[in-house]
Design a protein around this motif. Structure first.
Motif, mmCIF file in Angstrom:
data_model
loop_
_atom_site.group_PDB
_atom_site.id
_atom_site.type_symbol
_atom_site.label_atom_id
_atom_site.label_comp_id
_atom_site.label_asym_id
_atom_site.label_seq_id
_atom_site.Cartn_x
_atom_site.Cartn_y
_atom_site.Cartn_z
ATOM 1 N N TYR A 5 -7.750 -5.191 6.342
ATOM 2 C CA TYR A 5 -7.347 -4.345 5.217
ATOM 3 C C TYR A 5 -6.406 -5.129 4.312
ATOM 4 N N SER A 6 -6.707 -5.148 3.013
ATOM 5 C CA SER A 6 -5.827 -5.840 2.067
ATOM 6 C C SER A 6 -4.575 -4.997 1.826
ATOM 7 N N ALA A 7 -3.609 -5.641 1.217
ATOM 8 C CA ALA A 7 -2.469 -4.887 0.701
ATOM 9 C C ALA A 7 -2.973 -4.028 -0.461
ATOM 10 N N ARG A 8 -2.219 -3.023 -0.800
ATOM 11 C CA ARG A 8 -2.587 -2.177 -1.938
ATOM 12 C C ARG A 8 -2.171 -2.858 -3.228
ATOM 13 N N TYR A 9 -2.945 -2.650 -4.271
ATOM 14 C CA TYR A 9 -2.615 -3.170 -5.595
ATOM 15 C C TYR A 9 -3.016 -2.104 -6.603
ATOM 16 N N TRP A 25 -8.739 7.972 -0.278
ATOM 17 C CA TRP A 25 -9.412 6.746 -0.701
ATOM 18 C C TRP A 25 -10.887 7.021 -0.941
ATOM 19 N N GLU A 46 -4.690 3.140 -7.611
ATOM 20 C CA GLU A 46 -4.257 2.224 -6.562
ATOM 21 C C GLU A 46 -5.533 1.736 -5.878
ATOM 22 N N TYR A 47 -5.564 0.472 -5.493
ATOM 23 C CA TYR A 47 -6.769 -0.135 -4.923
ATOM 24 C C TYR A 47 -6.435 -0.846 -3.627
ATOM 25 N N ARG A 48 -7.469 -1.086 -2.860
ATOM 26 C CA ARG A 48 -7.409 -1.999 -1.719
ATOM 27 C C ARG A 48 -8.836 -2.385 -1.391
ATOM 28 N N GLN A 92 -7.908 4.568 7.110
ATOM 29 C CA GLN A 92 -6.881 4.539 6.074
ATOM 30 C C GLN A 92 -6.547 5.980 5.731
#
Length: 109
Positions: free
Chosen positions: A38-42, A93, A48-50, A89
């Motif tokens: 899982y990426s960090a959120r951006y 999402w 908000e994305y990941r 998550q």
């Protein structure tokens, strides 16, 4: 014909209704769950994305009804479908895209 929802997600790229996994399919996917990254959120000004990176070998075990043969990627998955694959998550999402050059990377917002 694309059918965008309020989040800009093309509903025509999803199964009409979530396709549940059989118990046998779920067992076959279990071995991959610990290797989902899982990426960090951006974020941008709107969302908000990941991104979620599945093990490449996992794609071969995911049922064919989850795949989009025209794009060579997974379809856009309903929440029930991506959770059934073992993606965990928080609520809210939405799977909105698959990174086509790397079809094991799912994009969420």
């Amino acid at each position: 014909m694309s059918k965008m929802n309020e989040l800009g997600i093309d509903e025509s790229r999803r199964n009409r209704v979530p396709r549940p996994l059989s118990e046998n399919e779920r067992v076959r996917l279990d071995e991959f769950i610990d290797n989902i990254h899982y990426s960090a959120r951006y974020n941008d000004d709107h969302f908000e994305y990941r991104h979620v990176q599945l093990p490449k070998a996992m794609l071969k075990v995911i049922p064919k009804e989850y795949h989009d043969p025209q794009k060579g990627t997974l379809k856009l998955l309903h929440e029930e479908e991506w959770r059934a694959l073992g993606i965990t998550q928080s609520l809210g999402w939405e799977h909105y895209e698959v990174h086509e050059p790397e079809p094991h990377i799912l994009l969420f917002k």
